[in-house]
Enzyme design. Structure first.
Site, PDB file in Angstrom:
ATOM      1  N   ASP A 242       0.850  -1.190   0.000  1.00 33.64           N
ATOM      2  CA  ASP A 242       0.000   0.000   0.000  1.00 33.64           C
ATOM      3  C   ASP A 242       0.887   1.243   0.000  1.00 33.64           C
ATOM      4  OD1 ASP A 242      -2.435  -1.203   0.024  1.00 33.64           O
ATOM      5  OD2 ASP A 242      -2.642  -1.231   2.194  1.00 33.64           O
TER       6      ASP A 242
ATOM      7  N   ASP B  35      -9.430  -5.796   2.231  1.00 36.75           N
ATOM      8  CA  ASP B  35      -8.126  -6.371   1.879  1.00 36.75           C
ATOM      9  C   ASP B  35      -7.993  -7.813   2.361  1.00 36.75           C
ATOM     10  OD1 ASP B  35      -7.026  -4.132   0.600  1.00 36.75           O
ATOM     11  OD2 ASP B  35      -6.479  -3.219   2.505  1.00 36.75           O
TER      12      ASP B  35
END
Length: 846
Positions: free
Chosen positions: A456, A761
């Site tokens: 990320d 996620d």
């Protein structure tokens, strides 16, 4: 040997091993010297079966409870129900009017009838001597009293084993028991034949060797267990937001008591059984408790919240009613904790190696005893004394037997799998010191062979300390990085400022609340905090603005839609919707814009071009961009309707600065030099992502940056050409991340590590070879799906985890080489010396 290990022990994977594979290798390792020690850190499959049976039972009970509660709802409206409950004396004496068992039966049984008898949620709160607005009064004596009546929020765990338990388990080695018997017989026979102390030397020597082995083994195992205990405590550290004494504060889930008011948001784990007070769009995932994959809608009609379930969507305030072992989750956790984690592939393979060498050692031990015994018998026959056996002959045979058993002791590497566990545990401890909490042992192994990291951006590559530094309001771009510049922005018309503050303070998952020091504190994610701070610097009053309107509907931020929306009921009776999110997505949903006079005018091509240019300018400066918009809604709007997706008026665009973390560029370079490809997968604007990626050293001249919507349109052949060059994916959805991981694993045989922080996620974290969840920004759902939790949310820590993973492999490789060398040498030397002794020095030849 390699093919044998692969065929029989290769079915166990780092993650998601089948039950059949776990059972198969255990059967092959059926004959071991000390099962308690050999299999101490392997999963207890029978306990897992018990947990599965309990889940099935829970599923049926809860299904029946829901059906009964639905039926009860049809009859209780408008009916006065008699109160049949009597309060126990000890509960009355403590100042409460409901006992723990009654509370447990209401929530666990979804008993709407009982809840109504007790006056609903407000009635339960009153009987628990708490306030649904201000929470508990946190005085020490009252808290202690509450604990005595209702218990604490802790689960029964396996008792900590003392050193003496490990000593006892080490003594249960079959070969050591046989040697102890040999030592005892040798001592008795030796003393009777040669007297004390001469005849006791052999027996006492064997006994001393046994004690030395047992104490060294027990000490090593005990120290290892202490390391696992420390790691276990870290894994269980979960904090929640509660209201106590009228203040919002963060406490450990273990400090929660019945009567506490808990604030839950998307991705949180429900910390105890309780009742819904207020909230919006609340969906609860009860699969961990009941096995049902379909999320449950929780609201005032179905207010029951169960411990251990997860918030799939929405947010709420909850009244805690039942804690600890009184909840079904507590009982289930007690069973699961005994089940243990899956063993790692390396542990299983080395169990296979130990088994093979054990079989070879046993064969040589039998042959050695046969050769030695044959030599003794042959010489007895040659001397014509085969029918005459003395005590010396018996002692000779006993010595031969002891030699054979000793070969098994020294040749069989029984501690080999445990040594691997010890090495992994040592690495876990070191990683903990480096801000990485390893949840599964296998992750230490797998991280050593990682070839790709999908990271990320926000909070991992950047600091996650955000601030609004630029804003385009009513078409005017302003620098707002300090208070003086913010004051200049107040030249914008009052009506535009009012709409802007209404949007910032109402369309948020954050809050401005009084803390225990009577000071205002901003609570929420870094993005929400930056926006709220911007609103306060404009002179806004959070509480006053929120009280002007009534919040009717909330749609929390969604990583797929990349937007958040609310509907407000205005004082005049009308409705107004506000939305915010990814700039280009919200701008595309707008048909009007506020002009410099604060008037809503239609969007034309020139204005759209100006706003898109502003977004690109902000993004190229590595700023995160958000667009804020609103629209007036018909008075006929109902909370059951969806919030409109287009027809909005653009209020403005803000640019949020989130600097790159120090040391990230160097860590990316280290990973690249070690053969690990680093890719950025983010939901941000592609220009922002590319600017940050270049600053971090991720995006190179020959690298490719792509947006999620374009990526998912690619054909399989196009993806195979694109992925090797892909370095940045922007505006990605969780599904895009999941697809990228699967392609890297299947098409390119990569070992993939993935970072994640949100609830969505979880699939990618679960599927990746190593799932890395963020410890600060990560939700409980993400952490539970991960193998490693990065406690400081720092990419440099991920690089450190990879280093430790490789170090583990090197250490284990060296240890196995040493261990097998020692075992083989001991085997050959003992066997050779025994055979040569018989041929060169016949029995009684001296």
């Amino acid at each position: 040997m390699e093919s044998y290990l692969k065929q029989n022990f290769g079915g166990v994977k780092p993650k998601h091993s089948s039950e059949e594979a776990l059972h198969r290798w255990r059967k092959l390792c059926g004959l071991v010297k000390n099962p308690k020690r050999r299999f101490r850190f392997t999963a207890n499959l029978s306990k897992r079966s018990e947990a599965a049976a309990m889940r099935k039972s829970n599923q049926e009970k809860l299904r029946v409870a829901v059906l009964v509660s639905k039926a009860a709802l049809q009859f209780i409206h408008g009916v006065t129900l008699p109160s049949e409950y009597s309060v126990p004396e000890e509960v009355k004496a403590a100042g409460f009017r409901i006992c723990a068992d009654e509370l447990g039966s209401i929530v666990e049984g979804h008993d709407v009838k009982k809840l109504t008898i007790h006056g609903g949620v407000d009635g339960i709160a009153d009987k628990l001597s708490t306030s649904i607005y201000n929470g508990l009064i946190a005085s020490e004596d009252k808290m202690m009293c509450r604990q005595e009546i209702y218990g604490i929020n802790k689960f029964t765990e396996c008792p900590v084993q003392s050193f003496w338990v490990f000593l006892w388990e080490a003594l249960q080695d079959t070969t050591l028991i046989i040697l102890a018997v040999c030592a005892f017989v040798s001592l008795i026979v030796g003393v009777s034949a040669e007297g004390w102390p001469k005849g006791s030397h052999d027996g006492l020597g064997i006994a001393a060797s046994i004690l030395l082995v047992v104490f060294v083994t027990a000490t090593s195992d005990y120290r290892q267990s202490l390391q696992f205990q420390d790691l276990d405590k870290e894994k269980k550290k979960i904090s929640v937001q509660v209201t106590r004494d009228g203040f919002r504060q963060k406490i450990s889930i273990y400090d929660i008591l019945p009567g506490d008011i808990v604030h839950l948001a998307i991705g949180d784990q429900v910390p105890a059984d309780g009742l819904f007070i207020s909230g919006f769009s609340l969906l609860i995932d009860e699969s961990s408790l009941t096995g049902e994959s379909e999320p449950v809608v929780v609201n005032s009609d179905n207010p029951f919240l169960l411990s251990g379930t997860k918030v799939r969507d929405g947010s709420c305030k909850m009244l805690v009613t039942t804690v600890g072992m009184r909840t079904q989750w507590g009982k289930l956790m007690a069973t699961l904790s005994e089940g243990g984690d899956d063993e790692t592939p390396l542990q299983v393979k080395l169990n296979g190696v130990a088994t093979i060498i054990g079989q070879i050692g046993l064969f040589f031990a039998v042959v050695t005893f046969a050769v030695l015994a044959e030599g003794l018998i042959r010489h007895k026959i040659q001397d014509g004394l085969y029918l005459s056996w003395s005590i010396d002959d018996a002692l000779e045979l006993l010595d031969y037997f002891a030699i054979a058993v000793t070969i098994v002791v020294v040749a069989v590497p029984e501690g080999l799998p445990l040594a691997v566990t010890l090495s992994l545990a040592f690495a876990m401890k070191k990683m903990m010191n480096d801000k990485a909490l390893v949840r599964h042992l296998a992750a230490c192994e797998t991280m050593g062979s990682a070839t790709s990291i999908c990271s990320d951006k926000t909070g991992t590559l950047t600091t996650n300390h955000m601030a609004v530094v630029k804003a385009c309001i009513c078409g005017n771009i302003n620098e707002v990085s300090d208070r003086e510049e913010v004051r200049n922005i107040t030249q914008i018309p009052d009506n535009a400022i009012k709409i802007l503050l209404e949007s910032i303070f109402n369309n948020t998952s954050g809050e401005v609340a009084l803390n225990q020091d009577r000071k205002f504190e901003i609570l929420g994610t870094p993005t929400e905090t930056a926006l709220l701070e911007f609103g306060l610097s404009l002179g806004g009053d959070f509480q006053a603005v929120c009280q002007e309107t009534n919040l009717v509907k909330v749609e929390p931020f969604n990583s797929v839609k990349k937007r958040m929306g609310v509907v407000l009921q205005l004082p005049g009776g009308g409705y107004r919707a506000h939305c915010k999110g990814a700039s280009e997505i919200i701008l595309a949903a707008c048909s009007n814009v506020l002009d410099p006079a604060g008037t809503a005018v239609p969007l034309d091509e020139v204005t759209v071009g100006h706003l898109k240019s502003t977004i690109d300018t902000f993004a190229n400066e590595a700023l995160r961009t958000l667009c804020l918009a609103y629209m007036e809604i018909d008075k006929s709007f109902s909370a059951d309707e969806q919030i409109p997706v287009d027809g909005y008026t653009c209020i403005g665009i803000v640019g949020i600065k989130d600097p790159v973390r120090p040391g990230v560029k160097e860590s990316v370079a280290v990973c690249r030099s070690a053969g690990i490809t680093v890719r950025m997968v983010t939901g941000d604007n592609i220009n922002t992502a590319k600017a940050i990626a270049r600053e971090c050293g991720i995006l190179t001249d020959d690298g490719v940056a792509i947006e999620g919507p374009d990526f998912r349109k690619k054909s399989l052949e196009e993806m195979n050409q694109l992925i090797p060059k892909l370095q940045v994916m922007a505006r990605s959805s969780p599904l895009d991340k999941y697809t990228l991981v699967k392609h890297l694993q299947i098409m390119f045989n990569e070992v993939v590590a993935v970072t994640g922080d949100g609830t969505n996620d979880a699939p990618a974290l679960h599927e990746a070879d190593i799932g890395l969840a963020m410890g600060i920004a990560g939700t409980e759902v993400a952490k539970e799906s991960a193998d490693v939790i990065i406690l400081d949310d720092n990419f440099s820590t991920i690089a450190t985890v990879a280093k430790w993973g490789r170090s583990v492999y090197i250490n284990i490789q060296k240890f196995v080489q040493f261990q097998l060398t020692v075992n083989v040498v001991a085997l050959v030397v003992n066997f050779s010396s025994a055979c040569l002794t018989v041929s060169l020095f016949p029995p009684h030849s001296c």
